[in-house]
Motif scaffolding. Structure first.
Motif, mmCIF file in Angstrom:
data_model
loop_
_atom_site.group_PDB
_atom_site.id
_atom_site.type_symbol
_atom_site.label_atom_id
_atom_site.label_comp_id
_atom_site.label_asym_id
_atom_site.label_seq_id
_atom_site.Cartn_x
_atom_site.Cartn_y
_atom_site.Cartn_z
ATOM 1 N N ASP A 183 13.416 -5.108 -7.356
ATOM 2 C CA ASP A 183 13.047 -4.579 -6.927
ATOM 3 C C ASP A 183 12.359 -2.614 -6.771
ATOM 4 O O ASP A 183 11.354 -1.742 -7.141
ATOM 5 N N LEU A 184 11.663 -2.957 -8.424
ATOM 6 C CA LEU A 184 11.388 -1.727 -9.235
ATOM 7 C C LEU A 184 9.857 -1.899 -9.323
ATOM 8 O O LEU A 184 9.133 -1.257 -8.890
ATOM 9 N N ILE A 185 9.792 -3.751 -9.381
ATOM 10 C CA ILE A 185 8.226 -3.443 -9.142
ATOM 11 C C ILE A 185 8.108 -3.763 -8.331
ATOM 12 O O ILE A 185 6.669 -3.080 -7.252
ATOM 13 N N ALA A 186 8.580 -3.861 -6.470
ATOM 14 C CA ALA A 186 8.210 -3.371 -5.093
ATOM 15 C C ALA A 186 7.791 -2.154 -4.919
ATOM 16 O O ALA A 186 6.969 -1.199 -3.933
ATOM 17 N N ALA A 187 8.625 -0.828 -5.970
ATOM 18 C CA ALA A 187 8.944 0.576 -5.862
ATOM 19 C C ALA A 187 7.164 0.580 -6.535
ATOM 20 O O ALA A 187 7.236 1.543 -6.229
ATOM 21 N N LEU A 188 7.053 -0.337 -7.130
ATOM 22 C CA LEU A 188 5.598 0.204 -8.133
ATOM 23 C C LEU A 188 4.241 0.041 -7.618
ATOM 24 O O LEU A 188 3.032 0.655 -7.713
ATOM 25 N N VAL A 189 4.717 -1.138 -6.256
ATOM 26 C CA VAL A 189 3.501 -1.517 -5.343
ATOM 27 C C VAL A 189 2.485 -0.216 -5.077
ATOM 28 O O VAL A 189 1.655 -0.150 -5.458
ATOM 29 N N PRO A 190 3.441 0.597 -3.993
ATOM 30 C CA PRO A 190 2.147 1.928 -3.862
ATOM 31 C C PRO A 190 2.047 3.206 -5.180
ATOM 32 O O PRO A 190 0.670 3.775 -5.050
ATOM 33 N N ALA A 191 2.584 2.971 -5.699
ATOM 34 C CA ALA A 191 2.427 4.422 -6.999
ATOM 35 C C ALA A 191 1.003 3.466 -7.773
ATOM 36 O O ALA A 191 -0.095 4.263 -8.115
ATOM 37 N N VAL A 192 0.940 2.507 -8.179
ATOM 38 C CA VAL A 192 -0.439 1.423 -9.351
ATOM 39 C C VAL A 192 -1.469 1.679 -8.523
ATOM 40 O O VAL A 192 -2.628 1.628 -8.929
ATOM 41 N N SER A 193 -1.085 1.392 -6.934
ATOM 42 C CA SER A 193 -2.142 1.752 -6.134
ATOM 43 C C SER A 193 -3.043 2.906 -5.763
ATOM 44 O O SER A 193 -4.165 2.457 -5.617
ATOM 45 N N ALA A 194 -2.258 3.871 -5.452
ATOM 46 C CA ALA A 194 -2.933 4.324 -5.841
ATOM 47 C C ALA A 194 -3.337 5.269 -6.837
ATOM 48 O O ALA A 194 -4.605 6.119 -7.169
ATOM 49 N N GLY A 195 -2.883 4.624 -8.143
ATOM 50 C CA GLY A 195 -3.664 4.769 -9.255
ATOM 51 C C GLY A 195 -4.257 4.352 -9.713
ATOM 52 O O GLY A 195 -5.400 4.444 -10.327
ATOM 53 N N LEU A 196 -4.752 2.703 -9.083
ATOM 54 C CA LEU A 196 -5.935 2.117 -9.330
ATOM 55 C C LEU A 196 -7.037 2.160 -8.079
ATOM 56 O O LEU A 196 -8.509 2.389 -7.876
ATOM 57 N N GLU A 197 -6.636 2.921 -7.204
ATOM 58 C CA GLU A 197 -7.420 3.701 -5.941
ATOM 59 C C GLU A 197 -7.945 2.382 -4.874
ATOM 60 O O GLU A 197 -8.609 1.876 -4.789
ATOM 61 N N CYS A 198 -7.449 1.112 -5.319
ATOM 62 C CA CYS A 198 -7.364 0.381 -4.594
ATOM 63 C C CYS A 198 -5.714 -0.324 -3.793
ATOM 64 O O CYS A 198 -5.453 0.032 -5.146
ATOM 65 N N PRO A 199 -5.805 -1.138 -2.551
ATOM 66 C CA PRO A 199 -4.579 -1.898 -2.689
ATOM 67 C C PRO A 199 -3.868 -2.825 -3.402
ATOM 68 O O PRO A 199 -4.536 -3.847 -4.164
ATOM 69 N N VAL A 200 -2.639 -2.417 -4.558
ATOM 70 C CA VAL A 200 -2.393 -4.141 -5.030
ATOM 71 C C VAL A 200 -1.100 -4.576 -4.523
ATOM 72 O O VAL A 200 -0.505 -3.776 -4.086
ATOM 73 N N THR A 201 -0.704 -5.922 -4.524
ATOM 74 C CA THR A 201 0.304 -6.404 -4.412
ATOM 75 C C THR A 201 1.447 -6.472 -5.342
ATOM 76 O O THR A 201 0.978 -6.693 -6.281
ATOM 77 N N ALA A 202 2.702 -7.364 -5.485
ATOM 78 C CA ALA A 202 3.631 -7.177 -5.915
ATOM 79 C C ALA A 202 2.866 -8.341 -6.810
ATOM 80 O O ALA A 202 3.207 -8.508 -8.543
#
Length: 231
Positions: free
Chosen positions: A198-217
């Motif tokens: 659950d936590l990693i799923a929630a982190l996906v969009p935030a980490v993607s935004a932080g890296l400015e590129c799409p990141v998968t679980a």
């Protein structure tokens, strides 16, 4: 839902951005090899035991290139399940090992692999292409998944089963094993595998935004796994 406050969540995002999660580089070319990886990786050292074992199995059956870069298209599965389906447990132990799925009352991992093979084949899945096609058919996927669940030794919270689907190609599933949970603990977050998912799923969009590129679980999970085993 993910059970951490906003400040802790932001700290986790920053820590993961620093790890710079990367896309998967290579994949197994056969469903048989994906199954072997998933079964033997529970309770065994991945680099020292699992990878050499899967490569030995590939060599035994004439697969010269058991992995390919993710950038390359998959060709025909070079080791369809039918080629292993008639093996006995002892015959499969020969190129692999005698490990059990559990130290208490477990079955041989070779037996678990054969049970996976028979479960997939009972649903008309014979190779990696067939398995990937299941992702587009919710009813068939659920039926196969239910049968795989019955095979002993999948670990708590379906770790082996989700890891197998991940190896086959479902990047929104992860393997929240002890390395990943260790990383979270060292960042003052205690979660079980379900909480980690659950936590990693929630982190996906935030980490993607932080890296400015799409990141998968999968990419986050793998980055945490690598960091966790180095701690």
């Amino acid at each position: 839902m993910h059970g951490v406050d906003a400040a802790k969540f932001d700290a986790l995002v920053k820590a993961i951005v620093t790890l710079d999660p990367q896309p998967r580089e290579r994949r197994w070319v056969s469903l048989s090899l994906c199954i072997a990886d998933a079964v033997w990786s529970i309770g065994a050292h991945y680099d020292n035991v699992v990878v050499p074992l899967v490569r030995r199995l590939a060599t035994k059956f004439g697969v010269e290139q058991p992995t390919i870069p993710m950038s390359e298209p998959l060709g025909p599965d070079p080791l369809p399940l039918a080629e292993l389906a008639d093996l006995s447990v002892e015959e499969l132990i020969s190129p692999t090992n005698r490990q059990n799925t559990s130290t208490r009352g477990g079955i041989r991992k070779a037996d678990a692999v054969l049970r996976h093979i028979h479960a997939f084949r009972s649903h008309g899945v014979g190779d990696l292409g067939d398995a990937i096609a299941l992702f587009g058919d919710d009813e068939r996927f659920a039926a196969v998944n239910a049968d795989l669940r019955k095979i002993p030794g999948e670990g708590a919270h379906a770790v082996r089963r989700d890891y197998l689907w991940m190896l086959i190609g479902q990047d929104d599933l992860i393997k929240p094993d002890r390395m990943v949970l260790r990383w979270f603990r060292l960042h003052e977050v205690t979660v079980d595998p379900v909480g980690a998912r659950d936590l990693i799923a929630a982190l996906v969009p935030a980490v993607s935004a932080g890296l400015e590129c799409p990141v998968t679980a999968w990419e986050i999970d793998h980055a945490l796994w690598n960091a966790g085993r180095g701690m």
